[in-house]
Design a protein around this motif. Structure first.
Motif, PDB file in Angstrom:
ATOM      1  N   VAL A 219       0.855  -1.133   0.082  1.00  0.00           N
ATOM      2  CA  VAL A 219       0.070   0.003  -0.074  1.00  0.00           C
ATOM      3  C   VAL A 219       0.890   1.113   0.121  1.00  0.00           C
ATOM      4  N   ARG A 220       0.747   1.995  -1.083  1.00  0.00           N
ATOM      5  CA  ARG A 220       1.413   3.481  -1.155  1.00  0.00           C
ATOM      6  C   ARG A 220       0.496   4.111  -2.328  1.00  0.00           C
ATOM      7  N   PRO A 221       0.336   5.445  -1.951  1.00  0.00           N
ATOM      8  CA  PRO A 221      -0.448   6.229  -2.983  1.00  0.00           C
ATOM      9  C   PRO A 221      -0.088   5.841  -4.516  1.00  0.00           C
ATOM     10  N   GLY A 222      -1.070   5.635  -5.392  1.00  0.00           N
ATOM     11  CA  GLY A 222      -0.683   5.551  -6.765  1.00  0.00           C
ATOM     12  C   GLY A 222      -0.388   4.019  -6.957  1.00  0.00           C
ATOM     13  N   ALA A 223      -0.439   3.158  -5.890  1.00  0.00           N
ATOM     14  CA  ALA A 223       0.419   1.966  -6.325  1.00  0.00           C
ATOM     15  C   ALA A 223      -0.794   1.244  -7.284  1.00  0.00           C
ATOM     16  N   ARG A 224      -0.239   0.272  -8.135  1.00  0.00           N
ATOM     17  CA  ARG A 224      -1.171  -0.199  -9.071  1.00  0.00           C
ATOM     18  C   ARG A 224      -0.967  -1.787  -9.015  1.00  0.00           C
ATOM     19  N   LEU A 225      -1.884  -2.237  -8.364  1.00  0.00           N
ATOM     20  CA  LEU A 225      -2.121  -3.699  -7.915  1.00  0.00           C
ATOM     21  C   LEU A 225      -2.965  -4.717  -9.054  1.00  0.00           C
ATOM     22  N   ARG A 226      -2.418  -5.862  -9.226  1.00  0.00           N
ATOM     23  CA  ARG A 226      -3.173  -6.782 -10.241  1.00  0.00           C
ATOM     24  C   ARG A 226      -4.143  -7.363  -9.486  1.00  0.00           C
ATOM     25  N   ILE A 227      -5.490  -7.474  -9.984  1.00  0.00           N
ATOM     26  CA  ILE A 227      -6.778  -8.244  -9.555  1.00  0.00           C
ATOM     27  C   ILE A 227      -6.689  -9.558  -9.798  1.00  0.00           C
ATOM     28  N   VAL A 228      -6.675 -10.608  -8.831  1.00  0.00           N
ATOM     29  CA  VAL A 228      -6.463 -11.686  -9.099  1.00  0.00           C
ATOM     30  C   VAL A 228      -7.828 -12.550  -8.576  1.00  0.00           C
ATOM     31  N   GLY A 229      -8.871 -11.840  -8.170  1.00  0.00           N
ATOM     32  CA  GLY A 229      -9.926 -12.501  -7.742  1.00  0.00           C
ATOM     33  C   GLY A 229     -11.026 -11.636  -6.780  1.00  0.00           C
ATOM     34  N   GLU A 230     -12.070 -12.360  -6.559  1.00  0.00           N
ATOM     35  CA  GLU A 230     -13.361 -11.576  -5.610  1.00  0.00           C
ATOM     36  C   GLU A 230     -13.442 -12.601  -4.496  1.00  0.00           C
ATOM     37  N   SER A 231     -14.073 -11.832  -3.494  1.00  0.00           N
ATOM     38  CA  SER A 231     -14.369 -12.651  -2.161  1.00  0.00           C
ATOM     39  C   SER A 231     -15.809 -11.972  -1.778  1.00  0.00           C
ATOM     40  N   ALA A 232     -16.751 -12.658  -1.671  1.00  0.00           N
ATOM     41  CA  ALA A 232     -18.173 -11.976  -1.208  1.00  0.00           C
ATOM     42  C   ALA A 232     -18.745 -12.993  -0.067  1.00  0.00           C
ATOM     43  N   ALA A 233     -19.634 -12.278   0.737  1.00  0.00           N
ATOM     44  CA  ALA A 233     -20.024 -12.904   1.699  1.00  0.00           C
ATOM     45  C   ALA A 233     -20.585 -14.207   1.628  1.00  0.00           C
ATOM     46  N   GLY A 234     -20.416 -15.099   2.217  1.00  0.00           N
ATOM     47  CA  GLY A 234     -21.035 -16.444   2.128  1.00  0.00           C
ATOM     48  C   GLY A 234     -20.301 -17.402   1.125  1.00  0.00           C
TER      49      GLY A 234
ATOM     50  N   SER B  22     -16.414 -18.967  -0.533  1.00  0.00           N
ATOM     51  CA  SER B  22     -15.406 -19.333   0.000  1.00  0.00           C
ATOM     52  C   SER B  22     -14.353 -18.768  -0.807  1.00  0.00           C
ATOM     53  N   VAL B  23     -12.910 -18.741  -0.300  1.00  0.00           N
ATOM     54  CA  VAL B  23     -11.938 -18.158  -1.074  1.00  0.00           C
ATOM     55  C   VAL B  23     -10.766 -19.204  -1.095  1.00  0.00           C
ATOM     56  N   ASP B  24     -10.548 -19.544  -2.634  1.00  0.00           N
ATOM     57  CA  ASP B  24      -9.452 -20.526  -2.628  1.00  0.00           C
ATOM     58  C   ASP B  24      -8.250 -19.990  -3.488  1.00  0.00           C
ATOM     59  N   PHE B  25      -7.769 -18.742  -3.167  1.00  0.00           N
ATOM     60  CA  PHE B  25      -6.575 -18.154  -3.841  1.00  0.00           C
ATOM     61  C   PHE B  25      -5.872 -17.510  -2.867  1.00  0.00           C
ATOM     62  N   ARG B  26      -4.588 -17.060  -3.146  1.00  0.00           N
ATOM     63  CA  ARG B  26      -3.771 -16.486  -2.081  1.00  0.00           C
ATOM     64  C   ARG B  26      -3.208 -15.093  -2.828  1.00  0.00           C
ATOM     65  N   LEU B  27      -3.221 -14.108  -1.842  1.00  0.00           N
ATOM     66  CA  LEU B  27      -2.488 -12.783  -2.517  1.00  0.00           C
ATOM     67  C   LEU B  27      -1.018 -12.843  -2.448  1.00  0.00           C
ATOM     68  N   ASN B  28      -0.504 -12.878  -3.586  1.00  0.00           N
ATOM     69  CA  ASN B  28       1.035 -12.626  -3.455  1.00  0.00           C
ATOM     70  C   ASN B  28       1.305 -11.053  -3.793  1.00  0.00           C
ATOM     71  N   PRO B  29       2.512 -10.739  -3.549  1.00  0.00           N
ATOM     72  CA  PRO B  29       3.002  -9.349  -3.663  1.00  0.00           C
ATOM     73  C   PRO B  29       2.501  -8.669  -5.061  1.00  0.00           C
ATOM     74  N   GLY B  30       1.984  -7.440  -4.725  1.00  0.00           N
ATOM     75  CA  GLY B  30       1.628  -6.787  -6.043  1.00  0.00           C
ATOM     76  C   GLY B  30       0.227  -7.251  -6.518  1.00  0.00           C
ATOM     77  N   GLU B  31      -0.481  -7.842  -5.772  1.00  0.00           N
ATOM     78  CA  GLU B  31      -1.954  -8.437  -5.955  1.00  0.00           C
ATOM     79  C   GLU B  31      -2.824  -7.811  -5.126  1.00  0.00           C
ATOM     80  N   ALA B  32      -4.328  -7.989  -5.362  1.00  0.00           N
ATOM     81  CA  ALA B  32      -5.356  -7.176  -4.886  1.00  0.00           C
ATOM     82  C   ALA B  32      -6.383  -8.119  -5.280  1.00  0.00           C
TER      83      ALA B  32
END
Length: 398
Positions: free
Chosen positions: A63-78, A80-90
């Motif tokens: 996290v820093r102003p202007g950082a560009r992070l690659r979107i690798v997935g989505e998590s919604a209530a209810g 499950s999440v089957d992926f991991r965030l690596n550096p530079g990802e969101a």
């Protein structure tokens, strides 16, 4: 004979009041019940690290102003999440959704901009406060509610969030209400000029139900010992509330009738106003009897001070009256030798203070005054004259 004060009289009553048997009930039937055993959590709450806001799950080190992070997935209530965030990802995340592995902060959606498969962070950055940690509310096996606690909607929500679907409670006591007097007629029925309607009976039945009991209204008994004995022996109850016939006149036959059945008198009168004739007895089989004055206002004052605690005691609870303090809105004269429970109206004054307005006419026969009252102002024995603005103790209705 020196009469006991309210606290002493109640202590004597409760000393002879044993909790009834217990039962397990679903949460839908548990409101107002007294817990017989503690409620413990079955799992952590929340059961995972969760987002408190809609936004983007990120790694705090990215996290820093202007950082560009690659979107690798989505998590919604209810979900499950089957992926991991690596550096530079969101990951897109929504309120209440589980945090992906590797994420430890959330950037709220107002502070980031999506550009295709990337998210650009704004100036505010991420805030760990937007992450609700696993077990942040409570953890598995934590005791959430202790035995003896009375359930209400808030506490039921706590039990439900812990995965508890049923609770162990004291059984609801059967309360039989026995109004007596040749002058009483049930409301809605034909009445003679020399008779009055039974107003205390319906009021006390409603009061007992609010306190968690199962009330039964018995037909009014005549001023005759044999009729009263018959009414008592023919009724199924854990607590009998006899209304009226509590004084010492020639037609007050309730206590003699109960003595003939072997009842032990524990309290015979109390140093209070109204309600001096209140009494309490125990039948040979252990069932208890509370005797209340016949005037509805007196009966309801005594119900607040004695009936509610007795119903709770039968369920394993130990309530206290809802005591508060308020400033008098009017002057009051000095009090006599007994506790005086004055019917009063409450309001919030201009300065935000709670004000108590005792009614000028405190006659115990005035049902209309009781209906307008929000509370009882307690005046201790021998209290000196009080001026407007003085702080007094008030008791709110059950």
């Amino acid at each position: 004979m020196t009469l006991p004060d309210v606290d002493t009289a109640l202590a004597r009553m409760l000393a002879r009041t044993a909790p009834l048997d217990e039962e397990t009930v679903g949460l839908g039937e548990a409101d107002g019940r007294w817990l017989a055993e503690a409620v413990a959590a079955r799992r952590d709450q929340p059961p995972f690290d969760a987002s408190a806001m809609d936004g983007w799950a990120v790694r705090g080190t990215d996290v820093r102003p202007g950082a560009r992070l690659r979107i690798v997935g989505e998590s919604a209530a209810g979900g499950s999440v089957d992926f991991r965030l690596n550096p530079g990802e969101a990951a897109r995340i929504f309120t209440g959704a589980p945090m992906p592995e590797g994420a430890d902060a959330v950037v709220i959606q107002e502070k980031a901009t999506r550009q295709g498969d990337a998210v650009i962070l704004g100036e505010a950055g991420a805030d760990p406060a937007w992450v609700r940690p696993r077990g942040g509310d409570f953890k598995a096996e934590d005791v959430l509610l202790s035995a003896g606690v009375r359930l209400n909607p808030w506490r039921l929500a706590l039990a439900a969030s812990a995965g508890v679907g049923a609770v162990r409670c004291g059984r609801r006591p059967r309360v039989a209400l026995l109004p007596n007097g040749d002058e009483l007629v049930e409301p809605g029925r034909p009445i003679a000029d020399h008779q009055i309607f039974n107003s205390a009976g319906p009021a006390l039945a409603a009061f007992a139900a609010r306190c968690g009991a199962r009330p039964t209204a018995l037909p009014p008994a005549r001023d005759d010992e044999a009729a009263i004995r018959s009414a008592v022996t023919g009724a199924a109850f854990d607590l009998l509330v006899a209304v009226g016939g509590a004084s010492v006149g020639d037609h007050d036959r309730v206590k003699p009738a109960l003595r003939a059945l072997g009842a032990e008198m524990i309290v015979e009168g109390c140093a209070m106003r109204p309600g001096k004739p209140v009494w309490f007895a125990v039948l040979p089989d252990g069932r208890i009897v509370l005797g209340l004055p016949g005037n509805p206002a007196s009966a309801l004052v005594c119900a607040e001070l004695f009936l509610a605690p007795l119903i709770a005691g039968l369920q394993g609870g130990a309530p206290t009256p809802r005591r508060d303090s308020a400033a008098l809105a009017v002057d009051l004269p000095a009090n006599g030798p007994r506790d005086h429970y004055m019917r009063a109206r409450l309001e919030v004054g201009a300065e935000g203070r709670l004000l108590a307005w005792p009614f000028s006419n405190q006659d115990s026969s005035l049902v209309s005054v009781m209906a307008q009252a929000d509370a009882l102002v307690r005046r201790p024995p021998g209290a000196p004259a009080a001026v407007a603005g003085e702080i007094v103790e008030v008791i709110r209705p059950s």
